[in-house]
Design an enzyme around this catalytic site. Structure first.
Site, short mmCIF file in Angstrom:
data_model
loop_
_atom_site.label_atom_id
_atom_site.label_comp_id
_atom_site.label_asym_id
_atom_site.label_seq_id
_atom_site.Cartn_x
_atom_site.Cartn_y
_atom_site.Cartn_z
N PHE A 124 -11.39 4.84 -11.52
CA PHE A 124 -11.71 5.58 -10.30
C PHE A 124 -12.36 4.68 -9.25
O PHE A 124 -13.40 4.98 -8.69
CB PHE A 124 -12.64 6.75 -10.67
CG PHE A 124 -12.53 7.94 -9.76
CD1 PHE A 124 -11.29 8.50 -9.47
CD2 PHE A 124 -13.66 8.54 -9.23
CE1 PHE A 124 -11.19 9.62 -8.65
CE2 PHE A 124 -13.58 9.65 -8.41
CZ PHE A 124 -12.33 10.20 -8.12
N GLY A 125 -11.70 3.55 -9.00
CA GLY A 125 -12.14 2.66 -7.93
C GLY A 125 -11.54 3.07 -6.60
O GLY A 125 -11.19 4.23 -6.38
N ARG A 126 -11.40 2.10 -5.69
CA ARG A 126 -10.92 2.40 -4.34
C ARG A 126 -9.58 3.13 -4.34
O ARG A 126 -9.39 4.14 -3.67
CB ARG A 126 -10.76 1.11 -3.53
CG ARG A 126 -12.05 0.41 -3.12
CD ARG A 126 -11.70 -0.77 -2.21
NE ARG A 126 -12.86 -1.55 -1.82
CZ ARG A 126 -13.28 -2.62 -2.47
NH1 ARG A 126 -12.63 -3.03 -3.55
NH2 ARG A 126 -14.34 -3.29 -2.06
N ILE A 127 -8.61 2.57 -5.10
CA ILE A 127 -7.25 3.14 -5.06
C ILE A 127 -7.21 4.48 -5.78
O ILE A 127 -6.58 5.43 -5.30
CB ILE A 127 -6.24 2.14 -5.65
CG1 ILE A 127 -6.24 0.85 -4.83
CG2 ILE A 127 -4.84 2.75 -5.67
CD1 ILE A 127 -5.42 -0.28 -5.45
N ARG A 181 -15.85 3.86 -16.16
CA ARG A 181 -17.03 3.41 -16.91
C ARG A 181 -18.32 3.96 -16.32
O ARG A 181 -19.30 4.13 -17.05
CB ARG A 181 -17.08 1.88 -16.93
CG ARG A 181 -16.04 1.26 -17.86
CD ARG A 181 -16.11 -0.25 -17.86
NE ARG A 181 -15.80 -0.81 -16.56
CZ ARG A 181 -15.79 -2.11 -16.29
NH1 ARG A 181 -16.08 -2.99 -17.24
NH2 ARG A 181 -15.48 -2.54 -15.09
N THR A 208 0.69 2.51 -11.13
CA THR A 208 0.88 1.54 -10.04
C THR A 208 -0.14 0.41 -10.15
O THR A 208 -0.32 -0.35 -9.20
CB THR A 208 0.73 2.21 -8.66
OG1 THR A 208 -0.57 2.82 -8.59
CG2 THR A 208 1.80 3.25 -8.43
N ARG A 224 -1.52 -2.05 -13.39
CA ARG A 224 -0.98 -3.17 -14.16
C ARG A 224 -0.28 -2.61 -15.38
O ARG A 224 -0.76 -1.68 -16.02
CB ARG A 224 -2.09 -4.14 -14.58
CG ARG A 224 -2.61 -5.01 -13.47
CD ARG A 224 -1.57 -6.03 -13.01
NE ARG A 224 -2.05 -6.94 -11.97
CZ ARG A 224 -1.87 -6.73 -10.68
NH1 ARG A 224 -1.26 -5.63 -10.25
NH2 ARG A 224 -2.31 -7.62 -9.79
N GLU A 269 6.29 -7.74 -17.05
CA GLU A 269 6.95 -7.87 -15.76
C GLU A 269 7.38 -9.31 -15.49
O GLU A 269 6.64 -10.23 -15.79
CB GLU A 269 5.94 -7.42 -14.69
CG GLU A 269 6.51 -7.05 -13.37
CD GLU A 269 5.46 -6.38 -12.48
OE1 GLU A 269 5.28 -6.86 -11.35
OE2 GLU A 269 4.82 -5.41 -12.92
N HIS A 313 7.61 -2.92 -8.33
CA HIS A 313 6.27 -3.36 -7.90
C HIS A 313 6.14 -3.33 -6.38
O HIS A 313 5.89 -4.35 -5.73
CB HIS A 313 5.95 -4.76 -8.44
CG HIS A 313 4.47 -4.99 -8.59
ND1 HIS A 313 3.91 -5.56 -9.70
CD2 HIS A 313 3.42 -4.71 -7.76
CE1 HIS A 313 2.60 -5.64 -9.56
NE2 HIS A 313 2.28 -5.12 -8.39
N GLY A 316 3.82 -1.46 -4.72
CA GLY A 316 2.55 -0.83 -4.37
C GLY A 316 2.00 -1.21 -3.00
O GLY A 316 1.59 -0.35 -2.22
#
Length: 313
Positions: free
Chosen positions: A151-154, A175, A231, A233, A262, A280, A282
């Site tokens: 749940f970071g920026r993206i 976390r 989207t 890794r 990949e 890829h 994104g």
């Protein structure tokens, strides 16, 4: 100052790099391992991209490089600890690609739930015989529950778009607790998120700590109608377990922009109608890729001028 750019970038970025005296590998091909190792002993700065791996053993020889500026947010292809031990600063490009990647995750969610890729293939193949009441029935999105892993920026950007745009309820695994300006519940495990959500979206960073974070147990916990979106890794998801679940229709579908090995995409995955597969994309807008390149060059200029890097990892 000597600078090497490992890949062809948008022209505006390459023009600035040339003005800085850069040598540019003007190609989409990845340089061989031996050549990348040589760069560390020959250049003050390296601007690299996803796929340009710099493992620990590359830093064991004589290292001239002072900064590796990664063109992207994720940097698990660079051994940052080994770089630090060798006196090399590693930087990335956070922030500028947040909305573009979140938008693509939304695109994959809509395409997968509404079976858009299947329908597009049907029309292109000339096999569509006309509208019928039961043809290619998918799932709605409004009011469903979106689970975010990372749940970071993206992750927050996607959740915000989903909540305000489609009235989706948001649950997440992270976390630490995050304070956001919309309703979102943190759950204790990825399995809890998988069990409660109608759609699970992966936004956790790659690397050893998160490899197969969303593994067989989490996939097994998903609803039969559940959809997985990735989207972030590829190695955050156990790709083999995911393929088996899709083949056996234990989950409804997956929308993937990244893959565990990949650019190799397994034949079994490519054969599945219930998987939407993108190459890829994104951050793939011109505005974003230019901004990423400019930020990488800003990092290089700062370090080589003796100033703190704006975006150290």
């Amino acid at each position: 100052m000597s600078l090497f750019v490992t890949r062809r970038l948008p022209e505006r970025v390459m023009a600035r790099a040339r003005a800085m005296g850069a040598e540019i590998h003007d190609s989409d091909e990845v340089l061989p391992d031996a050549e990348r190792a040589r760069l560390l002993g020959a250049y003050d700065a390296i601007l690299c991209t996803l796929g340009d791996t710099f493992p620990a053993d590359m830093f064991e020889g004589s290292v001239k490089t002072r900064v590796i500026a990664n063109f992207g947010v994720g940097y698990n292809h660079i051994d940052a600890d080994a770089a630090k031990a060798a006196g090399v600063i590693v930087t990335n490009t956070p922030g500028v690609l947040t909305d573009a990647t979140a938008d693509l995750a939304m695109t994959l969610m809509l395409m997968t739930l509404r079976r858009a890729a299947e329908g597009e293939r049907l029309v292109r193949a000339g096999d569509w015989t006309g509208w019928t009441p039961t043809q290619m029935l998918g799932q709605g999105i409004t009011g469903k529950t979106l689970g975010i892993v990372g749940f970071g920026r993206i992750g927050q950007a996607m959740a915000r778009k989903a909540h305000h745009g489609f009235g989706m309820e948001i649950v997440y695994y992270n976390r630490s607790e995050k304070q956001v300006d919309f309703p979102a519940r943190r759950l204790p495990t990825v399995e809890d998120v998988a069990q409660e959500a109608d759609v699970v979206a992966i936004h956790a960073p790659g690397g050893a700590d998160t490899r197969h974070l969303f593994g067989a147990a989490a996939i097994a916990a998903m609803k039969p109608t559940g959809v997985l979106i990735n989207t972030a890794r590829g190695d955050v998801v156990d790709e083999t377990a995911l393929i088996a679940a899709l083949e056996e229709h234990r989950i409804a579908g997956a929308g993937l922009d990244v893959y565990e090995h990949e650019p190799t995409v397994p034949d079994r995955l490519r054969a599945l109608d219930n998987a939407v597969l993108l190459p890829h994309l994104g951050s793939a807008t011109l505005e974003v890729r230019e901004a990423m390149g400019m930020m990488a060059l800003d990092n290089i200029e700062a370090v080589l001028a003796g100033r703190p890097a704006p975006n150290p990892v």
